[in-house]
Structures are given as C-alpha cells and as structure tokens.
Scaffold this motif. Structure first.
Motif, mmCIF file in Angstrom:
data_model
loop_
_atom_site.group_PDB
_atom_site.id
_atom_site.type_symbol
_atom_site.label_atom_id
_atom_site.label_comp_id
_atom_site.label_asym_id
_atom_site.label_seq_id
_atom_site.Cartn_x
_atom_site.Cartn_y
_atom_site.Cartn_z
ATOM 1 N N TYR A 414 -2.028 3.600 1.164
ATOM 2 C CA TYR A 414 -1.645 3.022 2.450
ATOM 3 C C TYR A 414 -0.139 3.056 2.652
ATOM 4 O O TYR A 414 0.623 2.675 1.762
ATOM 5 N N THR A 418 1.604 6.370 8.044
ATOM 6 C CA THR A 418 0.723 7.554 7.963
ATOM 7 C C THR A 418 -0.745 7.151 7.994
ATOM 8 O O THR A 418 -1.131 6.059 7.579
ATOM 9 N N GLU A 419 -1.565 8.069 8.482
ATOM 10 C CA GLU A 419 -3.008 7.892 8.488
ATOM 11 C C GLU A 419 -3.660 9.267 8.658
ATOM 12 O O GLU A 419 -3.388 9.916 9.673
ATOM 13 N N SER A 421 -3.457 8.391 4.464
ATOM 14 C CA SER A 421 -2.352 8.339 3.507
ATOM 15 C C SER A 421 -2.907 8.633 2.129
ATOM 16 O O SER A 421 -4.074 8.329 1.854
ATOM 17 N N GLY A 441 1.056 11.825 3.765
ATOM 18 C CA GLY A 441 0.074 11.529 4.804
ATOM 19 C C GLY A 441 0.428 12.242 6.096
ATOM 20 O O GLY A 441 1.340 13.075 6.140
#
Ligand code: PHE
Length: 493
Positions: A414, A418-419, A421, A441
């Motif tokens: 996490y 970012t997503e 990640s 990410g």
C-alpha cells in the motif's frame, strides 16, 4: 635454474651455508630493495631453497600519558602523597584534585593495595608509601623502547595492567625473520650460480636484430606472489550508481534530478498523502527551519490538489474528506523519497511516452542501526504512456536481472499514491531469505488528474543501500559509508 628470477639469484649469492641472515642484511649485501628481497625469499622458500623462521617480539615504550606520568606521577601516587599527611574522603579529594583523576586514582590505590577505606575515608597502607614496580617500569621505559624479553621478570606482570590504562604504554609486535640456506639451496650454490644471460624480456629490438636466436628464456612463474598493487578506484557506491544509470540508459531511459530540500507539497501533497498522515510527523521527516517556506506551483495545480484531497475532485474518488490547508504545504523538508522528483517532472506536462529515472539521496528521521541509515539513496523511475501493470513487473524484473538478481517476487502493498501497489523482494542466496527492496505501482488518478495527465504512469522507488549490501555481502549497512580502507582495498576493481 632456467626458471630462476634474477632477484632469486642475487639473494642466493649473498647467502652462506650454515649461516643465518636477516632480510635487511640481504638487502644491503645484494643491492636489492627490501620489498624485492621479501618477494624473492618467498619464491625461494616455495622452491625449498631457503628456510625462513619467523619470531614475534614485543617492544614496549611509553605512550603520551605515560610520558606525563613519569614527570608528575601516576594519579594514585599523587593521591598517596596527599594521604601521607591525612586521611581523606572521596569528596574531600575531589576538592584537592581534578575529579576525573580522583576516580582513576582510587581504583588503582585499591587494586594495588596502596590504600583502604576506613570510616568513609581513604587511608594509606604500608605498601602505599613505597614506589610500586609499575612506577619503576615507567622510569625504565623513559630511556626508550625496550624488548619485552629484556625486561626484568619482576616487572613482567606489571606490563599488562599498565597496557590496560589508556595511552600509558605502547606494546608493539615486530616480526623478525632469519633466513637460512636449505640443503637443496646449498647444493645449488656449490654447483655455482652465475648471473645468467637468460632473456627475461623480449624486446622488438631483439626481434629485429635476431639476438634472441639460440638464447634461453626465463620462464614465468604465474603462481609466485607479488607485492599488492594498490591503484585508485571509485567507491563501491559510486560504481553501483554508475552501473544502475547505465542499465536504465541502455533500456531507453533519460535521467532526471530534483531538489533534496523539498516542499511538503511535492514530497507529500501532490502524491495524495493526507495532511495528517503519520509519515509526515517530525519523528519520521526532517523539517527545515531555513529556508522557512517553499514556493507552491501554479494555483491551477494547487487548487486541483486541494479539491482531490477534499472530495476527490473530478476523479470519481471521494478524496480524504477533509479541508486541505495550503499553509503546511509550503513547509520545507529534506525529501523522504525521490518520488517528489518524479512528480515534479510529471507536472511539467510533457507528452508521453515518458521514460525517466533518478538516483538520489533521501532522508528519514530514523535511528542508525545495522539496517537503517537516516540518509540513503533511492532508485526511482517512471514509465508513462501506453503501458500496463504487466509492463511494470517486466521492467522491475529486467532491472534486477541486469543487476544479477534473477530471483525476485512481488507482493501486494500500500502507498497512498499508487493503485495497485506492490513491493519487490529479491532472494538472497547467502541468507536463504527474501529481502524487501522497494515499492512500485501505478499512480492513482488523484495524483495524475491535478497535473492534467490522462495516461497510465508506472512508478517505482527502490533502495540502493540494501542492494549494495546484497552485492557486497555486508550484514551492516553502516559499513558502506565507514570507508574502512582495508575493506575498500579488498574490493575488486
Ligand atoms: N516512494 C516509495 C518509498 O519511498 C516507493 C514508491 C515509489 C512506491 C513509487 C510506489 C511508487 O518507499
């Protein structure tokens, strides 16, 4: 004989059967320098022509403190002098002498049984009024360095306690060597050694005029030991940084750089890190008093970041649900990651495709330990354009592969910016374990949208020092910057 080096021959010619000789004597008799003599002796003993016997002798001399003590007396002697007229408590003594000296003196007065305590006061014993052997030894040493074996047995046991005191005496080991011809060596000498006309080095001259024909050549002994050649070289961290830069450049990346003194805004806010995020606390981040304030970018970007934090702006996200405050955003800090440099570049609004990397110093308020430094480096980069998560994994795998780490794996992670990640882990053979080396990410829309970016941006930030530890087989990260000269020399060019 054909493989004998001129140095070896010169040495043999000064040796006499049945006699021993020291290397420095060989040097002056043969006209060779001492390091050539040592090398030649090494070769000769490997061939069984000479024997070398080594003995270690300790030499004792006065240290800086010792010189002073010979003049003014050991601290315990100075207190003993005072105790001749009256008994004193520790506190009373501290008023008469430097308190640090009193502490040292009392320890030794008791160890040497020169004084004992009675009713809280220090009292001189009979022994205490006589000079002790260590004091006599210091006086002997005043005349100069003495071989340990030549020191009277009465004083021998006092060497150790004196050596345990700081800078009082110096005990240095010196190796002395005695060289003797072996039977084989003596036999060779009897048969006669001449300074031969063997060719040690073939020159173009000889080739031209044909001098080499019919002559014999000295053979090379590729296993003989030679003096170490210490040449200048770059620090291993410098070399690693250059190597990494080469890898990214060869993969088509361009290098970027950014400021180390950064604003809260670029280090955190532009990355959608909420203003109450724990990483922003003083105990994690170094904030600066000077310069006190950083300039914020255009109000277009600032307003957009503000609304993304508040309610998600145009991104479809609901944001963090608080009112973003511009004041803390202009606070200055030492960047905690190089992602601030990446995001600055993205804000420049260039057209994709974008492939950039940076290798730079970052700072975190961490206690120094074998695995933490408050100042370290990150290897950062982005690829933006027509790219996907799969490309991110492939780039990371390619990078570590080129660094020589084939076994890597990814774990979900996490980061606020970012997503999805991920964290990269590399398998470390020696330790038989996985080691976390960095994060990566795809930037969230909350990060890209305020900058007007509509394409995917793959991003990563990797630790350099950890990678260096694996590479150089270190268990303590501090070793990288301790610049231990022996270690640095031992590293291959
Ligand atoms: N900035 C993160 C760190 O310092 C690493 C990272 C960079 C993660 C880019 C995702 C994207 O740990």
């Amino acid at each position: 004989m054909t493989s004998m080096h001129p140095i070896e021959k010169k040495i043999l010619l000064v040796l006499k059967e049945g006699e021993t000789i020291a290397p420095d004597e060989i040097a002056s008799a043969s006209g060779l320098d001492l390091s050539s003599v040592m090398r030649g002796l090494d070769w000769l003993s490997a061939k069984g022509l000479v024997s070398i016997s080594e003995s270690v002798e300790e030499y004792i001399s006065l240290g800086a403190e010792g010189v002073e003590y010979v003049e003014s007396g050991l601290p315990e002697r100075r207190v003993a002098e005072l105790l001749k007229t009256s008994d004193y408590s520790t506190n009373e003594l501290r008023e008469k002498m430097a308190p640090a000296l009193v502490g040292i003196a009392i320890g030794w007065l008791r160890k040497k049984e020169m004084a004992d305590f009675k009713d809280g006061k220090l009292r001189l014993t009979e022994k205490g009024s006589q000079p002790t052997p260590d004091e006599e030894l210091l006086i002997i040493l005043k005349k100069g360095t003495v071989k340990r074996s030549e020191i009277d047995p009465v004083f021998q046991e006092w060497i150790k306690p004196l050596a345990s005191r700081k800078n009082v005496i110096k005990v240095e080991e010196k190796i002395s060597r005695e060289i003797r011809l072996t039977e084989k060596g003596a036999g060779l000498l009897t048969n006669g050694i001449t300074e031969s006309d063997e060719i040690g080095q073939l020159t173009s001259e000889m080739l031209k005029n044909g001098d080499w024909a019919g002559r014999s050549f000295r053979r090379y002994d590729v296993e003989s030991s030679v003096a170490a050649q210490l040449s200048a070289k770059s620090h291993p961290m410098t070399r690693m940084i250059e190597e990494i830069a080469d890898i990214f450049v060869s993969m088509g990346f361009e290098e970027i750089s950014g400021p180390i003194v950064e604003s809260n805004f670029w280090n955190f806010d532009a990355l959608f890190v909420p203003q109450d995020h724990p990483a922003r606390e003083m105990q994690d981040t170094f904030y600066l008093e000077k310069p006190g304030k950083a300039e914020l970018p255009s109000s277009k970007i600032v307003d957009s970041v503000s609304s993304v934090h508040g309610d998600g702006g145009e991104t479809g996200s609901s944001g963090w649900g608080y009112k973003w405050d511009p004041h803390p955003a202009s606070k200055t800090l030492l960047r905690t990651h190089t992602t601030s440099t990446t995001i600055r570049r993205l804000a420049e609004g260039r057209k994709p495709p974008i492939k950039v990397y940076s290798i730079g110093r970052v700072f975190r308020n961490e206690r120094i330990s074998y695995k933490h430094l408050p100042e370290f480096h990150q290897i950062e980069g982005i690829v933006a354009g027509d790219v996907s998560f799969k490309n991110l994994l492939a780039i990371l795998k390619e990078f570590y592969g080129r660094m020589g780490f084939d076994k890597i794996r990814f774990r979900p992670a996490y980061f606020p910016y970012t997503e999805p990640s991920l964290e990269v882990e590399v398998y470390f053979e020696q330790k038989k374990s996985w080691i976390e080396l960095g994060g990566a990410g795809i930037f969230r829309p909350e990060v890209t949208e305020p900058l007007g970016i509509t394409y995917p941006v793959l991003a990563w930030g990797l630790g350099l020092e950890r990678l260096a530890m694996l590479r150089l087989d270190l268990t303590d990260i501090r070793a990288l910057y301790r610049s231990d000269i022996d270690w640095l020399r031992s590293l291959p060019l």
